[in-house]
Design an enzyme around this catalytic site. Structure first.
Site, PDB file in Angstrom:
ATOM      1  N   PRO A 290       3.383  -4.774   3.075  1.00  0.00           N
ATOM      2  CA  PRO A 290       4.281  -5.284   1.863  1.00  0.00           C
ATOM      3  C   PRO A 290       5.834  -5.232   2.113  1.00  0.00           C
ATOM      4  O   PRO A 290       6.160  -4.434   2.673  1.00  0.00           O
ATOM      5  CB  PRO A 290       4.073  -4.217   0.968  1.00  0.00           C
ATOM      6  CG  PRO A 290       3.180  -2.986   1.694  1.00  0.00           C
ATOM      7  CD  PRO A 290       2.693  -3.744   2.725  1.00  0.00           C
ATOM      8  N   ASN A 291       6.631  -6.194   1.663  1.00  0.00           N
ATOM      9  CA  ASN A 291       8.057  -6.324   1.488  1.00  0.00           C
ATOM     10  C   ASN A 291       8.719  -6.737   2.923  1.00  0.00           C
ATOM     11  O   ASN A 291       9.789  -7.075   2.902  1.00  0.00           O
ATOM     12  CB  ASN A 291       8.598  -5.243   1.185  1.00  0.00           C
ATOM     13  CG  ASN A 291       8.207  -4.453  -0.367  1.00  0.00           C
ATOM     14  OD1 ASN A 291       8.039  -5.476  -1.225  1.00  0.00           O
ATOM     15  ND2 ASN A 291       7.552  -3.420  -0.330  1.00  0.00           N
TER      16      ASN A 291
ATOM     17  N   ARG B 201      16.410  -7.657   3.006  1.00  0.00           N
ATOM     18  CA  ARG B 201      15.852  -6.487   2.557  1.00  0.00           C
ATOM     19  C   ARG B 201      16.420  -5.533   3.144  1.00  0.00           C
ATOM     20  O   ARG B 201      16.408  -4.986   4.395  1.00  0.00           O
ATOM     21  CB  ARG B 201      14.187  -6.216   2.730  1.00  0.00           C
ATOM     22  CG  ARG B 201      13.976  -5.119   2.301  1.00  0.00           C
ATOM     23  CD  ARG B 201      12.458  -4.898   2.673  1.00  0.00           C
ATOM     24  NE  ARG B 201      12.040  -3.609   2.304  1.00  0.00           N
ATOM     25  CZ  ARG B 201      10.971  -2.770   2.848  1.00  0.00           C
ATOM     26  NH1 ARG B 201      10.347  -3.422   3.933  1.00  0.00           N
ATOM     27  NH2 ARG B 201      10.475  -1.876   2.314  1.00  0.00           N
TER      28      ARG B 201
ATOM     29  N   TYR C 236      16.752  -2.171   7.700  1.00  0.00           N
ATOM     30  CA  TYR C 236      15.807  -2.908   8.397  1.00  0.00           C
ATOM     31  C   TYR C 236      16.715  -4.099   9.131  1.00  0.00           C
ATOM     32  O   TYR C 236      15.812  -4.906  10.031  1.00  0.00           O
ATOM     33  CB  TYR C 236      14.824  -3.611   7.509  1.00  0.00           C
ATOM     34  CG  TYR C 236      13.939  -2.589   7.073  1.00  0.00           C
ATOM     35  CD1 TYR C 236      13.217  -1.631   7.526  1.00  0.00           C
ATOM     36  CD2 TYR C 236      14.279  -2.426   5.327  1.00  0.00           C
ATOM     37  CE1 TYR C 236      12.706  -0.582   6.900  1.00  0.00           C
ATOM     38  CE2 TYR C 236      13.475  -1.364   4.693  1.00  0.00           C
ATOM     39  CZ  TYR C 236      12.711  -0.424   5.421  1.00  0.00           C
ATOM     40  OH  TYR C 236      12.051   0.409   4.749  1.00  0.00           O
TER      41      TYR C 236
ATOM     42  N   ASN D 266       2.610  -3.272  11.485  1.00  0.00           N
ATOM     43  CA  ASN D 266       3.553  -2.523  10.543  1.00  0.00           C
ATOM     44  C   ASN D 266       2.895  -2.513   9.336  1.00  0.00           C
ATOM     45  O   ASN D 266       3.242  -3.440   8.489  1.00  0.00           O
ATOM     46  CB  ASN D 266       4.827  -3.206  10.688  1.00  0.00           C
ATOM     47  CG  ASN D 266       6.039  -2.402   9.996  1.00  0.00           C
ATOM     48  OD1 ASN D 266       5.631  -1.530   9.375  1.00  0.00           O
ATOM     49  ND2 ASN D 266       7.205  -2.729  10.302  1.00  0.00           N
TER      50      ASN D 266
ATOM     51  N   ALA E 253       4.827   0.231   3.591  1.00  0.00           N
ATOM     52  CA  ALA E 253       4.759   1.462   2.764  1.00  0.00           C
ATOM     53  C   ALA E 253       3.336   1.807   2.894  1.00  0.00           C
ATOM     54  O   ALA E 253       3.018   3.004   2.452  1.00  0.00           O
ATOM     55  CB  ALA E 253       5.201   1.023   1.371  1.00  0.00           C
TER      56      ALA E 253
ATOM     57  N   HIS F 293       1.923   5.147   4.284  1.00  0.00           N
ATOM     58  CA  HIS F 293       1.980   6.427   3.850  1.00  0.00           C
ATOM     59  C   HIS F 293       0.934   6.650   2.741  1.00  0.00           C
ATOM     60  O   HIS F 293       1.089   7.791   2.366  1.00  0.00           O
ATOM     61  CB  HIS F 293       3.447   6.786   3.250  1.00  0.00           C
ATOM     62  CG  HIS F 293       4.657   5.842   4.122  1.00  0.00           C
ATOM     63  ND1 HIS F 293       4.777   6.629   5.533  1.00  0.00           N
ATOM     64  CD2 HIS F 293       5.639   4.979   4.107  1.00  0.00           C
ATOM     65  CE1 HIS F 293       5.764   5.882   6.138  1.00  0.00           C
ATOM     66  NE2 HIS F 293       6.183   5.012   5.096  1.00  0.00           N
TER      67      HIS F 293
ATOM     68  N   GLU G 273       1.174   0.805  16.333  1.00  0.00           N
ATOM     69  CA  GLU G 273       1.833   0.815  15.323  1.00  0.00           C
ATOM     70  C   GLU G 273       3.488   0.745  15.376  1.00  0.00           C
ATOM     71  O   GLU G 273       4.002   1.315  16.347  1.00  0.00           O
ATOM     72  CB  GLU G 273       1.442   2.129  14.411  1.00  0.00           C
ATOM     73  CG  GLU G 273       2.323   2.493  13.150  1.00  0.00           C
ATOM     74  CD  GLU G 273       1.833   3.751  12.706  1.00  0.00           C
ATOM     75  OE1 GLU G 273       1.173   4.417  13.296  1.00  0.00           O
ATOM     76  OE2 GLU G 273       2.324   3.997  11.424  1.00  0.00           O
TER      77      GLU G 273
ATOM     78  N   HIS H 155       7.125   0.590  13.396  1.00  0.00           N
ATOM     79  CA  HIS H 155       8.109   0.713  12.285  1.00  0.00           C
ATOM     80  C   HIS H 155       9.529   0.294  12.839  1.00  0.00           C
ATOM     81  O   HIS H 155      10.197   0.941  13.715  1.00  0.00           O
ATOM     82  CB  HIS H 155       8.224   2.058  11.784  1.00  0.00           C
ATOM     83  CG  HIS H 155       6.853   2.615  11.241  1.00  0.00           C
ATOM     84  ND1 HIS H 155       6.448   2.182  10.204  1.00  0.00           N
ATOM     85  CD2 HIS H 155       5.770   3.309  11.901  1.00  0.00           C
ATOM     86  CE1 HIS H 155       5.106   2.625   9.926  1.00  0.00           C
ATOM     87  NE2 HIS H 155       4.758   3.396  10.970  1.00  0.00           N
TER      88      HIS H 155
ATOM     89  N   ARG I 109      13.768   9.707   8.003  1.00  0.00           N
ATOM     90  CA  ARG I 109      14.072   9.388   6.520  1.00  0.00           C
ATOM     91  C   ARG I 109      13.487  10.380   5.489  1.00  0.00           C
ATOM     92  O   ARG I 109      13.198  11.297   5.908  1.00  0.00           O
ATOM     93  CB  ARG I 109      13.747   7.780   6.244  1.00  0.00           C
ATOM     94  CG  ARG I 109      14.467   6.804   7.341  1.00  0.00           C
ATOM     95  CD  ARG I 109      14.019   5.401   7.082  1.00  0.00           C
ATOM     96  NE  ARG I 109      14.053   4.764   5.752  1.00  0.00           N
ATOM     97  CZ  ARG I 109      13.445   3.854   5.480  1.00  0.00           C
ATOM     98  NH1 ARG I 109      12.583   3.032   6.150  1.00  0.00           N
ATOM     99  NH2 ARG I 109      13.799   3.375   4.138  1.00  0.00           N
TER     100      ARG I 109
ATOM    101  N   ARG J 164       8.001   9.525   3.918  1.00  0.00           N
ATOM    102  CA  ARG J 164       7.733   8.475   5.079  1.00  0.00           C
ATOM    103  C   ARG J 164       7.405   9.154   6.456  1.00  0.00           C
ATOM    104  O   ARG J 164       7.118   8.332   7.528  1.00  0.00           O
ATOM    105  CB  ARG J 164       8.960   7.619   5.358  1.00  0.00           C
ATOM    106  CG  ARG J 164       9.367   6.923   4.206  1.00  0.00           C
ATOM    107  CD  ARG J 164      10.718   6.070   4.409  1.00  0.00           C
ATOM    108  NE  ARG J 164      11.363   5.397   3.244  1.00  0.00           N
ATOM    109  CZ  ARG J 164      10.770   4.448   2.509  1.00  0.00           C
ATOM    110  NH1 ARG J 164       9.810   3.776   3.016  1.00  0.00           N
ATOM    111  NH2 ARG J 164      11.454   4.071   1.272  1.00  0.00           N
TER     112      ARG J 164
HETATM  113  C1  DQA Z   1       8.678   0.396   7.690  1.00  0.00           C
HETATM  114  C2  DQA Z   1       9.189   2.034   7.002  1.00  0.00           C
HETATM  115  C3  DQA Z   1       8.234   2.216   5.809  1.00  0.00           C
HETATM  116  O1  DQA Z   1       8.476   3.574   5.435  1.00  0.00           O
HETATM  117  C4  DQA Z   1       8.702   1.321   4.687  1.00  0.00           C
HETATM  118  O2  DQA Z   1       7.997   1.374   3.726  1.00  0.00           O
HETATM  119  C5  DQA Z   1       8.916  -0.251   5.200  1.00  0.00           C
HETATM  120  C6  DQA Z   1       9.032  -0.721   6.556  1.00  0.00           C
HETATM  121  C7  DQA Z   1       9.402   0.084   8.655  1.00  0.00           C
HETATM  122  O3  DQA Z   1       9.384  -0.870   9.336  1.00  0.00           O
HETATM  123  O4  DQA Z   1      10.413   0.957   9.072  1.00  0.00           O
HETATM  124  O5  DQA Z   1       8.401  -1.173   4.265  1.00  0.00           O
HETATM  125  O6  DQA Z   1       7.302   0.344   7.886  1.00  0.00           O
END
Ligand code: DQA
Length: 147
Positions: free
Chosen positions: A12-13, A20, A25, A76, A79, A82, A100, A102, A109, A113
């Site tokens: 997501p996102n 964003r 990021y 990836n 969110a 977590h 995985e 990030h 952070r 997280r």
């Molecule tokens: C993330 C880190 C996560 O905590 C966050 O919710 C994201 C992106 C990262 O790529 O750093 O959406 O996975």
């Protein structure tokens, strides 16, 4: 051909990458990341199937579909890292090697997280390397699959 394909999963996102929270990021878009992953994987003779969704079940379904179709997964979970036992269980169920990623260093952070359910299933985890982390994950899986 199972052994010639990677599944790249973004949670997501991450569709909003580029605009964003660029201070966290960066400014690289998801399309740019996907194209770079395809390039790096392609150099090793691997195709890439991509999925990005803001919905947990869609991600679970995509992971299930990788069984018998893909050789490994780069994810990836964003969110959902977590919170999602479902995504971790889906990865566990298909039994493919998982890397995985990030973009940010989740350990530097907020406390919430610091834990990822997916990390218990992943063979390798990269955090804080930005978009380069995806390339590192692909590189790892290319070598892993050649073993
Ligand atoms: C993330 C880190 C996560 O905590 C966050 O919710 C994201 C992106 C990262 O790529 O750093 O959406 O996975």
């Amino acid at each position: 051909m199972t052994e010639r394909r990677l599944l790249l999963v973004n949670g997501p996102n991450l569709n909003l990458l580029g605009t964003r929270q660029p201070e966290v990021y960066g400014t690289t878009t998801l399309a740019q990341i996907e194209s770079r992953v395809a390039e790096v994987a392609g150099q090793a003779g691997l195709q890439v199937r991509t999925v990005q969704s803001n919905h947990e079940g869609v991600l679970v379904d995509a992971i299930h579909a990788a069984a018998g179709d893909c050789a490994a997964i780069v994810i990836n979970p964003a969110a959902y890292s977590h919170t999602s036992v479902a995504i971790a269980d889906a990865l566990r169920s298909v039994g493919l090697p998982v890397a995985e990623v990030h973009l940010s260093n989740i350990h530097a952070r907020e406390q919430f997280r610091h834990h990822s359910y997916v990390s218990a299933v992943a063979e390798m985890v990269v955090a804080g390397a930005g978009p380069l982390g995806y390339e590192m994950a692909v590189q790892y899986l290319v070598e892993r699959l050649a073993r």
